[in-house]
Design an enzyme around this catalytic site. Structure first.
Site, PDB file in Angstrom:
ATOM      1  N   ASP A   1       1.509  -6.667-105.375  1.00 12.77           N
ATOM      2  CA  ASP A   1       1.683  -6.111-106.666  1.00 12.77           C
ATOM      3  C   ASP A   1       0.517  -6.121-107.498  1.00 12.77           C
ATOM      4  OD1 ASP A   1       4.496  -5.804-106.069  1.00 12.77           O
ATOM      5  OD2 ASP A   1       5.169  -7.278-107.648  1.00 12.77           O
TER       6      ASP A   1
ATOM      7  N   TYR B   1      24.097  -8.677-101.922  1.00 10.82           N
ATOM      8  CA  TYR B   1      24.213  -8.912-100.426  1.00 10.82           C
ATOM      9  C   TYR B   1      24.246 -10.567-100.468  1.00 10.82           C
ATOM     10  CZ  TYR B   1      19.392  -8.703-101.408  1.00 10.82           C
ATOM     11  OH  TYR B   1      17.863  -8.690-102.117  1.00 10.82           O
TER      12      TYR B   1
ATOM     13  N   ALA C   1       2.049 -11.953-101.153  1.00 13.49           N
ATOM     14  CA  ALA C   1       0.987 -11.473-100.597  1.00 13.49           C
ATOM     15  C   ALA C   1      -0.341 -12.336-100.301  1.00 13.49           C
ATOM     16  CB  ALA C   1       0.291 -10.265-101.571  1.00 13.49           C
TER      17      ALA C   1
ATOM     18  N   ARG D   1      14.167 -15.902-101.738  1.00 11.25           N
ATOM     19  CA  ARG D   1      12.690 -15.772-101.757  1.00 11.25           C
ATOM     20  C   ARG D   1      11.991 -17.153-101.926  1.00 11.25           C
ATOM     21  NH1 ARG D   1      11.547 -11.189-105.434  1.00 11.25           N
ATOM     22  NH2 ARG D   1       9.322 -12.028-105.469  1.00 11.25           N
TER      23      ARG D   1
END
Ligand SMILES: Cc1cc2nc3c(=O)[nH]c(=O)nc-3n(C[C@H](O)[C@H](O)[C@H](O)COP(=O)(O)OP(=O)(O)OC[C@H]3O[C@@H](n4cnc5c(N)ncnc54)[C@H](O)[C@@H]3O)c2cc1C
Length: 416
Positions: free
Chosen positions: A293, A215, A17, A107
């Site tokens: 978040d 995945y 963010a 990430r």
């Protein structure tokens, strides 16, 4: 003349963010400083699914292609029986054409791309800046107190400081969103070696009281695993509690052979408790505002936390660009975001219950229903998620406000 001309903007937190909002602001000419407590910009070893709604923001920030070069584009989400891996439902993802695909991203690669874009746009990222507390004075002035004792008084503060956000405490000023509560579920995450010929799809193995999502990442060289188990007790919330791989292997020892094979290769395993948080009614106070978040942590079962953080970042900057007063910009941002965010947070909670049905008539019926749906109307399930993936946060704040209103009208029909 825009709201940020001559203003000193501080973003607290260099996660998805914070880096996205700082980049978007700086690319439009704002002077932005990001404060981050860590000593370097780094991320935990784990995967994220970035769906087209989040991908549109990455494209607008100019980092989508860099990320897509390594991240496999997902073709399907497949629901499977836990014990033999048999397919119950295959949700094919549409060919995105020239638009963004659903990417399965490491990430660290996402953070590295965003940090590069931020620095390239002139954002100052200041590391080792742990914030002790935030206050908002009567005239709306945010005051940041660093752990070292230093005080900062930015013109505008964007709190992108995650789950335990000091900015959130100041914005809510005691009129909180209630205490988070333990959902009765814990989750392990781990990365194991992958194979480059693994199909580019996410599999969900649904067992009684537990499920496992997996995945491929980084061109298939790695495999991401998130394994969720129901439990009665847990106290802490956070991502960094190391656990013994043997406990994860034992918990999933009756799962399909391929799952047991993956878990047998797990070396570094982290466990954390899953908590529910109510979305607060207040997202801003004075010249401070919350994104990501820090304002709406979610359970991971719709894979939308980071996607919502990207959406927030873009819509907030659009609202700041369109308004001539900070309070009006923040109010427009909250109006544009709130209904969608609440619907996503609620939907994620509902998904967990559906995956964990115990053996018995309800589970048998549910699985038979999924198999029938798979045969008769394979795209029907996917279309229930179109409202998530088709949303384009970069289409302009006013479209976002209009969409928020439409969603408000239809929010009685969620059911995801
Ligand atoms: C298992 C799991 C799987 C997930 N999978 C997906 C997925 O597939 N797709 C998806 O979209 N989302 C997913 N999510 C959610 C996603 O990871 C989060 O929603 C997202 O990372 C939130 O980003 P953020 O920038 O708001 O917060 P964070 O990433 O938490 O960043 C906050 C930053 O603020 C800094 N900070 C905090 N406090 C201070 C302080 N006092 N002083 C200075 N700095 C501070 C922190 O160090 C950190 O860098 C998943 C989450 C989990 C747990």
């Amino acid at each position: 003349m825009s709201l940020w001309d001559g203003a000193e903007i501080t973003v607290l937190g260099a996660g998805v963010a914070g880096l996205a909002v700082a980049t978007a602001l700086a690319q439009r000419g704002a002077a932005v400083t990001v404060l981050e407590r860590a000593e370097e910009i780094r991320e935990v070893g784990a995967g994220l699914q970035i769906s087209p709604n989040g991908g549109r923001v990455l494209a607008a920030l100019g980092v989508y292609d860099q990320i897509a070069a390594e991240a496999p584009a997902s073709r399907a989400v497949v629901l499977r029986n836990h014990f033999d891996g048999a397919e119950r439902l295959r949700m094919r993802l549409p060919d995105p054409g020239p638009g963004p695909a659903t990417l399965m991203v490491h990430r660290a690669d996402l953070i590295e791309a965003l940090a590069g874009a931020a620095r390239g746009a002139g954002v100052q990222i200041r590391l080792l800046q742990a914030v002790d507390s935030v206050e908002i004075e009567g005239d709306g002035q945010p005051v940041i107190r660093l752990l070292t004792g230093g005080l900062l008084r930015p013109d505008l503060l964007i709190g992108a400081d995650g789950l335990h956000s000091p900015t959130r405490r100041a914005v809510l000023a005691g009129a909180g969103a209630g205490r988070p509560f333990f959902t009765g579920q814990v989750a392990w995450r781990t990365l194991v070696p992958g194979r480059s010929d693994d199909p580019p799809e996410a599999s969900v193995y649904m067992g009684p009281g537990r499920h496992l999502v997996s995945y491929p990442l980084r061109g298939g060289r790695l495999r991401n695993i998130v394994a969720v188990e129901e439990r009665t007790g847990w106290t802490e919330e956070g991502w960094h509690h190391a656990d013994d791989p043997a406990r994860l292997q034992r918990a999933f020892s009756n799962f399909a052979p391929e799952v047991r094979g993956w878990l047998g290769e797990a070396r570094e395993v982290y466990l954390w408790g899953l908590f529910r948080h109510a979305v607060p009614v207040t997202w801003h106070r004075g010249r401070a505002v919350l994104i990501g978040d820090a304002v709406h942590p979610t359970l991971p079962f719709l894979a939308q936390g980071a996607n919502m953080a990207l959406e927030d970042a873009w819509v907030l900057v659009d609202c700041l660009a369109a308004a001539d007063e900070t309070g009006a910009a923040f109010a427009a941002y909250q109006a544009a975001r709130e209904v969608r965010v609440r619907k996503l947070v609620t939907g994620a909670t509902a998904n967990a219950r559906a995956y964990h049905l115990r053996p018995g008539p309800v589970r048998t019926l549910a699985h038979a229903g999924l198999s029938a749906l798979n045969r008769l109307a394979p795209d029907a399930v996917r279309r229930r998620f179109d409202w998530i993936y088709d949303y384009d946060p970069t289409a302009g704040a006013w479209q976002a406000v209009a969409e928020a209103r439409t969603q408000a009208a239809s929010s009685t029909h969620t059911g995801t």
